[in-house]
Design an enzyme around this catalytic site. Structure first.
Site, PDB file in Angstrom:
ATOM      1  N   ASN A 212     -11.350   1.933  -3.851  1.00 10.00           N
ATOM      2  CA  ASN A 212     -12.192   1.724  -5.040  1.00 10.00           C
ATOM      3  C   ASN A 212     -12.270   2.993  -5.881  1.00 10.00           C
ATOM      4  O   ASN A 212     -12.457   4.085  -5.355  1.00 10.00           O
ATOM      5  CB  ASN A 212     -13.608   1.355  -4.617  1.00 10.00           C
ATOM      6  CG  ASN A 212     -13.626   0.360  -3.491  1.00 10.00           C
ATOM      7  OD1 ASN A 212     -13.115  -0.734  -3.624  1.00 10.00           O
ATOM      8  ND2 ASN A 212     -14.177   0.759  -2.350  1.00 10.00           N
TER       9      ASN A 212
ATOM     10  N   MET B  72     -10.528   1.476   1.707  1.00  8.07           N
ATOM     11  CA  MET B  72     -10.331   0.830   0.409  1.00  8.07           C
ATOM     12  C   MET B  72     -10.478   1.840  -0.719  1.00  8.07           C
ATOM     13  O   MET B  72     -11.435   2.599  -0.772  1.00  8.07           O
ATOM     14  CB  MET B  72     -11.353  -0.315   0.266  1.00  8.07           C
ATOM     15  CG  MET B  72     -11.287  -1.050  -1.052  1.00  8.07           C
ATOM     16  SD  MET B  72      -9.681  -1.891  -1.282  1.00  8.07           S
ATOM     17  CE  MET B  72      -9.522  -1.789  -3.057  1.00  8.07           C
TER      18      MET B  72
ATOM     19  N   GLU C 183      -5.416   6.511   0.477  1.00 17.65           N
ATOM     20  CA  GLU C 183      -6.412   6.004  -0.487  1.00 17.65           C
ATOM     21  C   GLU C 183      -6.494   6.922  -1.697  1.00 17.65           C
ATOM     22  O   GLU C 183      -6.628   6.465  -2.827  1.00 17.65           O
ATOM     23  CB  GLU C 183      -7.791   5.847   0.164  1.00 17.65           C
ATOM     24  CG  GLU C 183      -7.831   4.980   1.427  1.00 17.65           C
ATOM     25  CD  GLU C 183      -7.110   3.647   1.329  1.00 17.65           C
ATOM     26  OE1 GLU C 183      -7.030   3.090   0.217  1.00 17.65           O
ATOM     27  OE2 GLU C 183      -6.605   3.164   2.362  1.00 17.65           O
TER      28      GLU C 183
ATOM     29  N   GLY D  26      -8.482  -0.580   7.233  1.00 19.88           N
ATOM     30  CA  GLY D  26      -8.615   0.861   7.428  1.00 19.88           C
ATOM     31  C   GLY D  26      -9.534   1.499   6.404  1.00 19.88           C
ATOM     32  O   GLY D  26     -10.458   2.235   6.740  1.00 19.88           O
TER      33      GLY D  26
ATOM     34  N   GLU E 109       1.220  -0.954  -2.930  1.00 20.82           N
ATOM     35  CA  GLU E 109       1.146  -0.646  -1.501  1.00 20.82           C
ATOM     36  C   GLU E 109       2.435  -0.024  -0.961  1.00 20.82           C
ATOM     37  O   GLU E 109       2.389   0.972  -0.241  1.00 20.82           O
ATOM     38  CB  GLU E 109       0.747  -1.889  -0.700  1.00 20.82           C
ATOM     39  CG  GLU E 109      -0.681  -2.376  -0.979  1.00 20.82           C
ATOM     40  CD  GLU E 109      -1.759  -1.319  -0.795  1.00 20.82           C
ATOM     41  OE1 GLU E 109      -1.492  -0.252  -0.209  1.00 20.82           O
ATOM     42  OE2 GLU E 109      -2.887  -1.556  -1.282  1.00 20.82           O
TER      43      GLU E 109
ATOM     44  N   HIS F   3      -3.681   6.277  -4.111  1.00 21.03           N
ATOM     45  CA  HIS F   3      -3.857   5.052  -4.892  1.00 21.03           C
ATOM     46  C   HIS F   3      -4.502   5.335  -6.249  1.00 21.03           C
ATOM     47  O   HIS F   3      -4.393   4.523  -7.162  1.00 21.03           O
ATOM     48  CB  HIS F   3      -4.769   4.066  -4.147  1.00 21.03           C
ATOM     49  CG  HIS F   3      -4.042   3.074  -3.282  1.00 21.03           C
ATOM     50  ND1 HIS F   3      -2.934   2.387  -3.706  1.00 21.03           N
ATOM     51  CD2 HIS F   3      -4.299   2.617  -2.019  1.00 21.03           C
ATOM     52  CE1 HIS F   3      -2.534   1.561  -2.740  1.00 21.03           C
ATOM     53  NE2 HIS F   3      -3.337   1.682  -1.709  1.00 21.03           N
TER      54      HIS F   3
END
Ligand code: B3K
Ligand code: ZN
Length: 853
Positions: free
Chosen positions: A263, A261, A296, A259, A318, A299
């Site tokens: 970064n 990432m 995201e 889906g 996660e 995160h």
């Protein structure tokens, strides 16, 4: 050739060396792409072991230590550097070919743009490195490329310098001040349309927000941008977490394995979770974008600022981040509907994983290919485990636990134990037994019996828990299960509403002072990821559907009513009796359509009856052919006997412009078409008049029940209109893939030649092949095995092109235990065929050998 080997959590050892800084210098030039990596390396502890770096498909050109050529040994996947030095500068020059990289891991090309995907172990495809999450370095990145073809050169952190060079080249230099593991590194170079905005954080810092999309798609980036701003505000208000860099970038690419990432500062997204406008995206797409953008973004703290010590701890970031994104969606939208969606994923997919050959705890103990463990268990069951802690602690203590976790571990790579310790220390709640959830695989079964004693006015619930053995052999000790119940009296009044602390193998709970036997609504809100076994009567379920305080409980009761009826009819068919549906069930569904106080989205959820896949999950061994007949019968009867109410609902709601209304109207339309073909014209009218993708697609979905001239005509119209819009063509492919008719497989094979299809693009593969195998239960499980062969052929083709995608879509083929002997042996023979393939990837090897073990 030697077989791939597993790695074990118990073998974890801290790294022998640390890399504190890395300078990466990229010269992007197609096949001639060059990378110079300069690292500051320091020995950790007293030892003389060599420095061992990992790398895949790297062409090494030079290696210098402190500026001088040094000796090394290159062996498969590793570079061994024997040096006496304890601290040194290491420079590695290498080259690679991003154009040939179809695995979409490491540095690759997506539609003419360079991009990277490094999680879990993709950085080693860029340069030799200590590619493990407990090595956190500060990155400085210089990118050089042709200016005209690649006007945007992006990496993590803050932009330090840009400039022009000879030969039409230009460069950009980026610096990320936050130490990070290699899996969070990212680079993008390409030509895009750019949507810009700004967010002012709670401490009044201005953050530049950027969404990069393919040229011509700028108008489709607004919803993603709005979602990002909402995520930033929500994380401040609910979790007290503020963004930390000056810029936040999202780049949407068409070739992407998952889906999105996370970064650091530079998220790379699958276009599916960025691009949307009313014409081309459904209400579900809009919701998906908001949720993935949120995920995201969240995160940044849960994953990036505090990361995982090793990959076995993946659920640390996660499970927690899924919990956070679920809470975000629930705070912004309907809590009940969001919860129902999460429960469906658990019951339909995670329970299946738990009872299949890949069963693993949320913290796995052994792994061959890490990419195989980005699973519904690690993510979704992981989120349920966090949710249970939230239930046990309450919001205030949970937030104290989060604060303590960041206070202790900001900037570190830690374990799930560290997280639980912070929760326990901040709250004073003993989580010792609770921690078993991290190490035990399998779905616990909770058996419940009830008793009412009118003499003593006591109602007793007896709860027993057990976990079936799983192939990983993990222990099965009693778990700490928060068990939420409501007791409802005959008049529909709630008399008890509480969470029971269920911790023993068998436990008795007494409720005193009750004058009548109540109806118990059990495991409300799916308060723990367990299978509930309780013999509800139709009457009890109808009572819960009417009176439960929890909307989720109403939905659960409707699912149980429907499922019971299907299973009873399977038994009737087996006994060669006529099928039958209890009129009280019809009345219950009619009651939902006539209810005035129910949320429309919830009504739609109740009327969306359990899929074949979710019914299969309720049994140990399935009689698939009779299940198909029984399910069709029950859906058909409910539809036919509620025809007037359905028609009135659809009429009343047509033209109303909000998502909840659309969902109810569209499930109504779907059921009406099941009643009788004359309603097909209603679907085709809706298709003609639709002003949004939700309604167009719903019309086609209603007509997708069987082949017809009308379906054919509208599908062609749709195809012509959307031929150049890949994400919409995915919906068209998926419609073909879900047609429950013997012509399905041949159609799909012919679609491999379609101009919009490509085996190289994961979205296309998932919508045509993945959707078929996962959702078209009856065609995939055709008795002649054609479905299995179709999937295996595709997997063999994908084995070399894109192992990750191949291993992901194989799931329905390895979950064969519940089917009859004939089907099982056909499935097994396809798995054996896959195992014979030369150069089988680690990804497929791990899943297939576990399935055949
Ligand atoms: N962390 C990534 C997933 C990476 C998957 C690698 N095979 C997306 C996410 O969970 O946010
Ligand atoms: Zn994630």
């Amino acid at each position: 050739m030697s077989q791939p080997q597993a790695k074990f959590l118990k073998d974890y050892q801290a790294p022998d060396f640390h890399i504190s800084h890395i300078n990466l210098d990229f010269s992007l030039a197609g096949k001639e792409t060059k990378i110079v990596a300069t690292s500051k390396v320091k020995r950790q502890g007293q030892h003389k072991a060599p420095l061992i770096l990992v790398g895949d498909d790297i062409v090494l050109q030079a290696l210098l230590i402190n500026g001088s050529p040094a000796s090394y040994t290159e062996r498969t996947g590793e570079l061994v550097i024997d040096t006496e030095l304890d601290e040194f500068e290491l420079q590695i020059s290498s080259s690679l070919d991003p154009e040939a990289n179809t695995s979409l891991e490491g540095l690759y090309m997506s539609d003419g743009a360079y991009c990277t995907q490094c999680e879990a172990e993709g950085f080693r495809r860029i340069t030799y490195f200590l590619d493990r999450p407990d090595v956190l370095a500060i990155y400085t990145v210089r990118i050089t490329a042709d200016k005209q073809a690649f006007p945007y050169l992006l990496s993590n952190g803050n932009l330090i310098e840009t400039g022009e060079l000879d030969g039409g080249l230009h460069f950009a230099q980026w610096h990320d001040p936050f130490p990070k593991p290699a899996y969070l590194f990212a680079l993008v170079a390409g030509d895009f349309d750019l949507l810009e905005d700004e967010f002012t954080t709670c401490s009044n810092r201005k953050v530049k927000l950027q969404v990069y999309v393919d040229k011509g798609n700028l108008h489709k980036a607004h919803h993603a941008m709005a979602s990002l701003k909402k995520s930033m505000a929500w994380d401040e208000s609910r979790f007290n977490l503020e963004y930390d860099l000056d810029v936040y970038m999202i780049v949407a690419v068409d070739f992407f394995n998952m889906g999105a990432m996370e970064n650091k500062g530079l998220n790379v997204f699958n276009t599916k979770f960025v691009l949307a406008d009313k014409d081309s995206a459904t209400d579900d797409d809009y919701h998906g974008i908001e949720s993935v953008v949120g995920h995201e973004y969240f995160h940044n703290w849960t994953g990036n600022r505090v990361t995982c010590r090793d990959w076995f701890q993946l659920s640390l970031k996660e499970g927690l981040t899924v919990f956070r994104d679920q809470e975000f969606s629930s705070d912004l939208g309907s809590r009940a509907v969001n919860r129902i969606h999460a429960i469906k994923v658990m019951k339909n997919q995670q329970f299946a994983e738990d009872s299949g050959p890949m069963a693993h705890p949320i913290r796995p103990e052994s792994v061959i290919e890490m990419n195989n463990f980005y699973t519904v268990t690690v993510y979704n069951k992981g989120a349920e485990v966090i949710r249970m802690m939230h239930t046990l602690l309450g919001e205030t203590s949970f937030q104290k636990g989060m604060a303590l976790y960041f206070e202790r571990h900001d900037g570190q790579a830690v374990t799930c134990d560290d997280f639980v310790a912070a929760m326990q220390d901040a709250s004073g709640v003993d989580l010792t037994q609770f921690k078993r959830w991290y190490s035990q695989a399998g779905t616990p079964q909770v058996d419940v019996t009830e008793e009412f004693n009118s003499q003593t006015s006591t109602y007793t619930l007896t709860l027993g828990q057990s976990i079936p053995a799983t192939p990983d052999g993990s222990a099965k000790l009693p778990l700490h299960i928060p068990f939420d119940i409501e007791l409802i009296d005959n008049d529909g009044q709630s008399i008890v509403n509480k969470v029971l602390d269920f911790t023993e193998a068998k436990q008795v709970f007494e409720f005193k002072g009750l004058t009548q036997k109540p109806v118990a609504s059990l495991l409300q809100d799916f308060s723990a990821p367990v299978k509930l076994c309780f013999d509800y009567s139709v009457e009890q379920l109808v009572h819960i559907m009417r009176y439960a305080s929890s909307e989720v409980a109403k939905w659960e009761a409707s699912v149980a009513l429907f499922s019971q009826s299907v299973w009873q009819n399977v038994e009737r068919l087996q006994a060669q009796q006529a099928m039958f549906i209890d009129p009280r069930i019809i009345d219950a569904f009619k009651g939902v359509l006539l209810a005035e106080d129910l949320d429309k989205a919830l009504m739609a959820e109740i009327l969306t009856m359990p899929s074949a896949g979710s019914l299969i999950e309720q049994t140990q061994a399935v009689d698939l052919d009779n299940l198909a007949l029984a399910r069709e019968f029950v859906v058909g009867e409910i539809a036919c006997q509620c025809e007037d109410e359905l028609a009135a609902t659809v009429r009343a709601l047509t033209g109303v412009d909000d998502a909840a209304t659309r969902s109810l109207k569209n499930i109504g339309l779907y059921l009406l078409v099941k009643v009788d073909n004359s309603y097909s014209s209603l679907a085709s009218e809706q298709f003609d008049q639709a002003s949004n993708m939700t309604d167009s697609l719903a019309a086609l979905t209603a007509l997708n029940a069987e082949p017809s001239a009308m379906r054919e005509q509208l599908m062609t119209q749709f195809e012509q209109k959307w031929l150049k819009t890949p994400l919409v063509m995915d919906k068209w492919f998926a419609l073909h893939a879900t047609l429950n008719h013997t012509c399905c497989i041949d159609t799909l094979k012919s679609l491999f030649e379609h101009e919009a299809f490509s085996f190289n693009n994961p979205n296309r593969v998932r919508s045509l092949i993945g959707v078929f195998a996962a959702m078209n239960t009856f065609e995939f499980h055709r008795k002649d095995g054609a479905g299995y062969q179709f999937l295996a052929d595709a997997i063999i083709k994908l084995n070399t092109l894109n192992p990750q995608v191949a291993a992901r879509i194989i799931t329905p083929l390895i979950q064969f235990k519940k089917f009859d002997q004939q089907r099982q042996s056909l499935m097994i023979s396809q798995l054996k065929r896959i195992l014979q393939v030369d150069g089988l990837s680690k990804d497929l090897y791990e899943k297939v050998t576990k399935a055949l073990a």
